[in-house]
Write a protein that holds these residues in place. Structure first.
Motif, PDB file in Angstrom:
ATOM      1  N   LEU B   9       1.185  -1.325  -0.103  1.00  0.00           N
ATOM      2  CA  LEU B   9       0.277  -0.215   0.071  1.00  0.00           C
ATOM      3  C   LEU B   9       1.219   1.507   0.023  1.00  0.00           C
ATOM      4  O   LEU B   9       1.068   2.067  -0.945  1.00  0.00           O
ATOM      5  CB  LEU B   9      -1.071   0.066   1.039  1.00  0.00           C
ATOM      6  CG  LEU B   9      -1.888   1.325   1.485  1.00  0.00           C
ATOM      7  CD1 LEU B   9      -2.696   2.022   0.387  1.00  0.00           C
ATOM      8  CD2 LEU B   9      -2.811   0.990   2.933  1.00  0.00           C
ATOM      9  N   ALA B  12       2.442   1.261  -3.158  1.00  0.00           N
ATOM     10  CA  ALA B  12       1.182   1.707  -4.417  1.00  0.00           C
ATOM     11  C   ALA B  12       1.276   3.186  -4.056  1.00  0.00           C
ATOM     12  O   ALA B  12       0.943   4.506  -4.570  1.00  0.00           O
ATOM     13  CB  ALA B  12       0.192   1.359  -4.007  1.00  0.00           C
ATOM     14  N   LEU B  13       1.300   4.149  -2.525  1.00  0.00           N
ATOM     15  CA  LEU B  13       0.620   5.318  -2.539  1.00  0.00           C
ATOM     16  C   LEU B  13       1.276   6.657  -3.495  1.00  0.00           C
ATOM     17  O   LEU B  13       1.132   7.874  -3.851  1.00  0.00           O
ATOM     18  CB  LEU B  13       0.440   5.673  -0.992  1.00  0.00           C
ATOM     19  CG  LEU B  13      -0.721   5.344  -0.531  1.00  0.00           C
ATOM     20  CD1 LEU B  13      -0.958   5.522   0.571  1.00  0.00           C
ATOM     21  CD2 LEU B  13      -2.011   6.458  -0.615  1.00  0.00           C
ATOM     22  N   VAL B  15       2.591   6.631  -6.113  1.00  0.00           N
ATOM     23  CA  VAL B  15       2.380   7.251  -7.835  1.00  0.00           C
ATOM     24  C   VAL B  15       1.466   8.675  -7.339  1.00  0.00           C
ATOM     25  O   VAL B  15       1.712   9.030  -8.672  1.00  0.00           O
ATOM     26  CB  VAL B  15       1.001   6.380  -7.831  1.00  0.00           C
ATOM     27  CG1 VAL B  15       0.066   6.398  -7.531  1.00  0.00           C
ATOM     28  CG2 VAL B  15       0.722   6.380  -8.951  1.00  0.00           C
ATOM     29  N   LEU B  16       0.811   9.325  -6.863  1.00  0.00           N
ATOM     30  CA  LEU B  16       0.353   9.931  -6.088  1.00  0.00           C
ATOM     31  C   LEU B  16       1.390  11.468  -6.216  1.00  0.00           C
ATOM     32  O   LEU B  16       2.604  11.255  -5.066  1.00  0.00           O
ATOM     33  CB  LEU B  16      -0.061  11.003  -5.160  1.00  0.00           C
ATOM     34  CG  LEU B  16      -1.887   9.114  -4.707  1.00  0.00           C
ATOM     35  CD1 LEU B  16      -2.370   9.273  -3.547  1.00  0.00           C
ATOM     36  CD2 LEU B  16      -2.421   9.566  -5.835  1.00  0.00           C
ATOM     37  N   PRO B  17       1.320  12.638  -6.426  1.00  0.00           N
ATOM     38  CA  PRO B  17       2.313  13.448  -7.045  1.00  0.00           C
ATOM     39  C   PRO B  17       2.764  14.006  -5.535  1.00  0.00           C
ATOM     40  O   PRO B  17       2.318  14.323  -4.348  1.00  0.00           O
ATOM     41  CB  PRO B  17       2.374  14.276  -7.973  1.00  0.00           C
ATOM     42  CG  PRO B  17       0.031  14.462  -8.018  1.00  0.00           C
ATOM     43  CD  PRO B  17       0.361  12.925  -7.623  1.00  0.00           C
ATOM     44  N   VAL B  19       3.999  12.770  -3.070  1.00  0.00           N
ATOM     45  CA  VAL B  19       4.050  12.000  -2.164  1.00  0.00           C
ATOM     46  C   VAL B  19       5.357  11.166  -2.024  1.00  0.00           C
ATOM     47  O   VAL B  19       5.054  10.065  -2.809  1.00  0.00           O
ATOM     48  CB  VAL B  19       2.918  11.455  -1.788  1.00  0.00           C
ATOM     49  CG1 VAL B  19       2.539   9.488  -1.451  1.00  0.00           C
ATOM     50  CG2 VAL B  19       1.342  12.250  -2.219  1.00  0.00           C
ATOM     51  N   GLN B  25       3.767   6.813   4.229  1.00  0.00           N
ATOM     52  CA  GLN B  25       3.865   5.765   5.135  1.00  0.00           C
ATOM     53  C   GLN B  25       2.647   6.017   6.387  1.00  0.00           C
ATOM     54  O   GLN B  25       1.924   6.146   6.660  1.00  0.00           O
ATOM     55  CB  GLN B  25       4.930   5.723   5.663  1.00  0.00           C
ATOM     56  CG  GLN B  25       5.942   4.257   5.897  1.00  0.00           C
ATOM     57  CD  GLN B  25       7.393   4.861   6.083  1.00  0.00           C
ATOM     58  OE1 GLN B  25       7.579   5.700   7.900  1.00  0.00           O
ATOM     59  NE2 GLN B  25       8.455   4.598   5.682  1.00  0.00           N
ATOM     60  N   MET B  27       0.007   8.504   5.435  1.00  0.00           N
ATOM     61  CA  MET B  27      -0.962   7.772   4.451  1.00  0.00           C
ATOM     62  C   MET B  27      -1.523   6.945   4.946  1.00  0.00           C
ATOM     63  O   MET B  27      -2.749   6.635   5.586  1.00  0.00           O
ATOM     64  CB  MET B  27      -0.985   8.381   3.232  1.00  0.00           C
ATOM     65  CG  MET B  27      -0.808   9.662   2.654  1.00  0.00           C
ATOM     66  SD  MET B  27      -0.571   9.937   0.934  1.00  0.00           S
ATOM     67  CE  MET B  27      -0.612  11.379   0.810  1.00  0.00           C
ATOM     68  N   LEU B  42     -11.948   5.270  -0.793  1.00  0.00           N
ATOM     69  CA  LEU B  42     -10.807   5.921  -1.864  1.00  0.00           C
ATOM     70  C   LEU B  42     -10.789   5.171  -3.421  1.00  0.00           C
ATOM     71  O   LEU B  42     -11.107   5.474  -4.247  1.00  0.00           O
ATOM     72  CB  LEU B  42      -9.753   6.563  -1.704  1.00  0.00           C
ATOM     73  CG  LEU B  42      -8.803   6.969  -1.704  1.00  0.00           C
ATOM     74  CD1 LEU B  42      -8.902   7.932  -3.354  1.00  0.00           C
ATOM     75  CD2 LEU B  42      -7.136   7.449  -1.000  1.00  0.00           C
ATOM     76  N   ALA B  43     -10.928   3.319  -2.595  1.00  0.00           N
ATOM     77  CA  ALA B  43     -10.264   2.719  -4.111  1.00  0.00           C
ATOM     78  C   ALA B  43     -11.358   2.211  -5.093  1.00  0.00           C
ATOM     79  O   ALA B  43     -11.051   2.705  -6.255  1.00  0.00           O
ATOM     80  CB  ALA B  43     -10.077   2.050  -2.628  1.00  0.00           C
ATOM     81  N   LEU B  46     -11.355   5.439  -7.575  1.00  0.00           N
ATOM     82  CA  LEU B  46      -9.706   5.194  -7.569  1.00  0.00           C
ATOM     83  C   LEU B  46      -9.739   4.541  -8.684  1.00  0.00           C
ATOM     84  O   LEU B  46      -9.796   4.830 -10.122  1.00  0.00           O
ATOM     85  CB  LEU B  46      -9.035   4.891  -6.970  1.00  0.00           C
ATOM     86  CG  LEU B  46      -7.571   5.997  -7.689  1.00  0.00           C
ATOM     87  CD1 LEU B  46      -6.881   5.033  -5.981  1.00  0.00           C
ATOM     88  CD2 LEU B  46      -7.193   6.641  -8.399  1.00  0.00           C
TER      89      LEU B  46
END
Ligand SMILES: [Zn+2]
Ligand SMILES: [Zn+2]
Lengths: 198, 198
Positions: B9, B12-13, B15-17, B19, B25, B27, B42-43, B46
């Motif tokens: 997770l 994968a997070l 991928v957000l600009p 971050v 961590q 988040m 959110l899942a 998205l």
């Protein structure tokens, strides 16, 4: 907005800490413009994490198994147990030090005004854990805040009840830090508890 | 880390600009500790967004429908067409001004070195759109950067070929700045006092 689904996505992104309307927009656009595969991966990872990750029955850290890999490992030293407030604190210690003992994650700190007492921190299970007799040192690594210190004091008493030696991280000026920017409390403490130079 | 799914997770997070490892961590822990329902939302948002959101056939903005609500609306002025670089710019103008015309989203700007030419910006479709004869003013709201100005010049030429009057936002928008981050007042003023292109 041009798409209700996009609006929903931007709204949903605001569940993340520190993400306001503007950054949520930027994130949504970025994913849709350049990272659709990564966005799909994030959606899957989030859904699985939220569903499958619970707490380790031994240390209370996040775990997808009944007992987390650290607690289940045969190569950790079962005589040392390090008590931390949060999974992030546990991770910080694991990454920064060569510690090879085990952990106990309180998932909080004593805070009577917020209704967080010994039960909420699972301290009954800590009692039981120490009663097993394997632990000889309890490293109390709660934060150096008022509530963290109160929690440390309480946890230290539990250790003594079981004839376990409690220890506490040394407070002081952070390595590489500049005295000028260290908070007064820390500086005062570090000054007062100065040690003779070798 | 105590959980491979948690590690996935956090990864994968990113991928957000904007971050990095630390914020990812924070988040992940925040969602698992306090926002599981929000994390699930959110899942879902998205996954749906990545699958269903494409581009409007008229304006090229993000849209889950063949034609977006703005382009499909009967209450917008079809005689004005505002050309922007990105969906974020379109949204900034829509939120800051009282503009009631339509939009055309380039999804970029002319940048020969990056292989972005007129075809990549859908300028053939802009030609076709102006040839329809409904548009009388083309408001060229590309960014006041070197590439944005070059794009504006090119788009202005297209307008003239179709006897459409091109206009450009008045200075007030800071040079080198990006529309998305310009405050509403400045943007609204610049939009309202746009001048005809020379
Ligand atoms: Zn564990
Ligand atoms: Zn449209």
């Amino acid at each position: 907005m041009s798409s209700p689904l996009l609006e929903q996505l931007i709204d949903a992104l605001r569940v993340l800490p520190g993400v306001g309307q503007k950054s949520a927009q930027r994130m949504a656009y970025h994913v849709l413009e350049r990272e659709r595969a990564g966005g799909q991966r994030l959606a899957d990872a989030l859904a699985v994490a939220v569903e499958k990750i619970g707490h380790c029955a031994r240390c209370r850290d996040f775990s997808e198994d009944e007992v987390c890999p650290t607690c289940a490992s045969a190569s950790r030293d079962v005589h040392q147990l390090c008590v931390v407030e949060t999974p992030a604190d546990r991770l910080a210690i694991e990454q920064a030090t060569g510690y090879r003992g085990l952990y106990y994650v309180l998932q909080g700190r004593l805070s009577p005004l917020d209704g967080i007492g010994p039960a909420e921190l699972g301290l009954d299970r800590l009692h039981a854990r120490l009663a097993e007799g394997e632990v000889s040192e309890l490293i109390v690594a709660t934060n150096p805040t008022v509530e963290g210190e109160a929690t440390a004091h309480y946890v230290g008493q539990i250790a003594r009840q079981h004839n376990v030696r409690p220890s506490r991280l040394t407070h002081g000026v952070p390595l590489g830090g500049e005295l000028e920017y260290v908070d007064r409390g820390t500086l005062s403490h570090a000054f007062g508890s100065r040690s003779e130079m070798p």
